[in-house]
Design an enzyme around this catalytic site. Structure first.
Site, mmCIF file in Angstrom:
data_model
loop_
_atom_site.group_PDB
_atom_site.id
_atom_site.type_symbol
_atom_site.label_atom_id
_atom_site.label_comp_id
_atom_site.label_asym_id
_atom_site.label_seq_id
_atom_site.Cartn_x
_atom_site.Cartn_y
_atom_site.Cartn_z
ATOM 1 N N GLY A 54 -0.730 -3.848 -2.820
ATOM 2 C CA GLY A 54 -1.581 -4.067 -1.656
ATOM 3 C C GLY A 54 -1.138 -3.211 -0.481
ATOM 4 O O GLY A 54 0.043 -2.915 -0.331
ATOM 5 N N HIS A 57 1.979 -2.668 3.832
ATOM 6 C CA HIS A 57 3.444 -2.603 3.766
ATOM 7 C C HIS A 57 3.956 -1.210 4.119
ATOM 8 O O HIS A 57 5.092 -0.870 3.806
ATOM 9 C CB HIS A 57 3.922 -2.970 2.363
ATOM 10 C CG HIS A 57 3.422 -4.264 1.862
ATOM 11 N ND1 HIS A 57 3.674 -5.446 2.514
ATOM 12 C CD2 HIS A 57 2.666 -4.591 0.781
ATOM 13 C CE1 HIS A 57 3.098 -6.445 1.845
ATOM 14 N NE2 HIS A 57 2.475 -5.947 0.796
ATOM 15 N N HIS A 219 4.040 -10.986 2.383
ATOM 16 C CA HIS A 219 2.646 -11.283 2.719
ATOM 17 C C HIS A 219 2.573 -12.509 3.620
ATOM 18 O O HIS A 219 1.522 -13.110 3.785
ATOM 19 C CB HIS A 219 1.828 -11.542 1.459
ATOM 20 C CG HIS A 219 2.028 -10.510 0.420
ATOM 21 N ND1 HIS A 219 2.958 -10.641 -0.582
ATOM 22 C CD2 HIS A 219 1.451 -9.305 0.252
ATOM 23 C CE1 HIS A 219 2.928 -9.546 -1.336
ATOM 24 N NE2 HIS A 219 2.036 -8.732 -0.855
#
Lengths: 333, 333
Positions: A54, A57, A219
């Site tokens: 995802g 980051h 997250h």
């Protein structure tokens, strides 16, 4: 939600487009679906290395594409695994005839989608190995994982495995050293504030004005406990003690000490935390051989930090020191 | 106030101590009063370069001490000028017999204290020249300045002047190129959120949930206007248009485009802003020859960004590309 964005649905596309413009000497970006590939890929006779996951980051993973580290990065939507398609495309794009290593953080979606892509690549005759990172000692299972989460240790795996591939190691050898780095790395993080995923528009969790979360995930997923904020030295102790005791790291060990910012923490605080971490290691007779301090694997604008220790051997030190030329990590060239 | 600190009064001391531990190969730190000096100083036969100012803008300036950039950095308390004493000590420590250049951001306290230190150094027989940076086009006079403020252009002055000193230029030559970079650099910034000085304990200003400040200073001092938040592309246009029109930058010019984060902004947003800035420059026929994107001069945890353009000539490009080895900027070695 206050962010420097246009359309929440286009954040990753527009950001990766900017990244490609700023680093055209290092990468090319394929779109639809998006993946970031080393400009000179495929490098013939070199093991290719692909990572991804995802977005949110950054600089992980696109910031690590280049000489001596990754051959490709596959960014999903914010905090959302990329689908198998771009992972497969990236795998094909970096195959230089010596096989491809997937470096995958241990989240259910990432693991599944990288596996699917690896199966499809194998059907196309590309040999693929995967290393799943799981360095986070905070929790055993979590919101998005079976087993431990892959966090900041992933950066160290990517650097060291990348250097092994660059010097010409075989796929087995590159996979072995990636596994070895992961097996010898331990991390734990904490947060002062939450972060807001653009397409959600609201903070992913809430913390009271005097509260922090120890063992936070990247997250914002829950950690070990919520406590009242404490002095920095106590916070460092709460992170580094379980890290040390997990491997365990012992007197005489040589380590890389990595203090990572979660994205919104000023550098002045990261170095302040480093000071205490170094003090604790010295008290225990653990020798800091290498250091890394900064925002290397983040959670958007979250304030907080993590501590990672990697137990080093001579080969890891040599590979850590080897030249690297990426947007976010560069030395020796 | 939620911060990773111990005692608010010891933030800078403890952070610099951590910096010194993490970068012992690059710097030594003298305390009481504090200054950060290149490990191999004084470099004989090289012009020494000293910069400094209030802390809270890290990695500026200590992060730029090392080969090819600064010889010393003098951090004051957060957002507070250092006193003449450590500036004088740093000047003496880096004098290699060829004189010392002071690079000073245009804030009244910094200018005054560097001047006093320069006078004292001259009395000790050290030739000192000063270059005052003032690249911020947002406001003419401000809370802490007569004339324009010195902001992100300072990083570019330090890199390019540092490379000139490293190749053996005379004090006059190093000062000339530092002046030339400053004269050809223009910047403007904006903020989404304020920041909190540790010893103050409260945010330095307030912004409503939907408000941003255009033309913000790096200490949170007022800019040009407060507006409702807009899409990123509009915000970029509001910064880059006055920057372009001030010098002015014209079709055919070659530039370095520097998108700087204020400390708390995620990288995904900085690259998204870069994309629009590059688009605007292309529309105007201005050629991006070099880029820099990241948190290089910050305001603690403030969210926001600034855009700097530097009009390049061949010599500046050569010096920009020259090897540098500091904590925050490193390539070529």
């Amino acid at each position: 939600m206050k962010k420097i964005i246009n359309d929440p649905k286009r954040v990753v596309d527009e950001s990766v487009a900017g990244f490609a413009l700023a680093h055209a000497d290092l990468v090319t970006v394929a779109t639809d679906p998006i993946h970031v590939v080393r400009a000179d890929a495929p490098v013939q006779g070199k093991v290719g290395i692909v990572s991804g996951g995802g977005s949110g980051h950054e600089p992980l993973h696109a910031g690590y594409v280049g000489h001596g580290m990754l051959d490709a990065a596959v960014p999903g939507a914010v905090f959302t695994s990329p689908t198998p398609d771009p992972i497969l495309n990236a795998t094909k794009a970096v195959d230089g005839g010596k096989g491809v290593l997937h470096i995958v953080k241990n989240y259910t979606g990432d693991v599944l989608n990288f596996e699917t892509a690896a199966d499809l690549a194998a059907a196309d005759g590309i040999e693929v190995r995967a290393v799943v990172t799981n360095d986070d000692v905070a929790v055993k299972d979590s919101l998005y994982t079976a087993g431990r989460r892959g966090v900041a240790g992933t950066v160290l795996v990517e650097k060291i495995a990348g250097a092994a591939a660059e010097r010409g190691d075989s796929l087995d050898q590159v996979a072995e050293i990636a596994e070895r780095v992961n097996a010898n790395a331990r991390s734990m993080g904490m947060a002062l504030t939450p972060c807001t995923v653009p397409h959600a528009g609201e903070p992913s969790f809430t913390l009271a004005e005097d509260e922090v979360e120890i063992g936070i995930g990247i997250h914002g997923e829950p950690g070990r406990e919520r406590i009242k904020i404490e002095p920095a030295d106590s916070l460092v102790d709460r992170l580094i003690t379980p890290v040390i005791e997990d491997l365990p790291f012992s007197s005489g060990d040589r380590v890389l000490l990595f203090v990572n910012g979660m994205g919104g923490t000023p550098q002045v605080e990261l170095y302040l935390a480093y000071r205490r971490a170094a003090e604790v290691l010295e008290e225990r007779g653990i020798r800091i051989e290498r250091s890394l301090v900064g925002n290397y694997i983040t959670s958007l604008e979250m304030q907080g930090f993590s501590i990672t220790l990697l137990k080093l051997d001579d080969e890891m030190i040599e590979l850590w020191d080897a030249p690297v030329h990426t947007a976010a990590l560069r030395w020796g060239r």
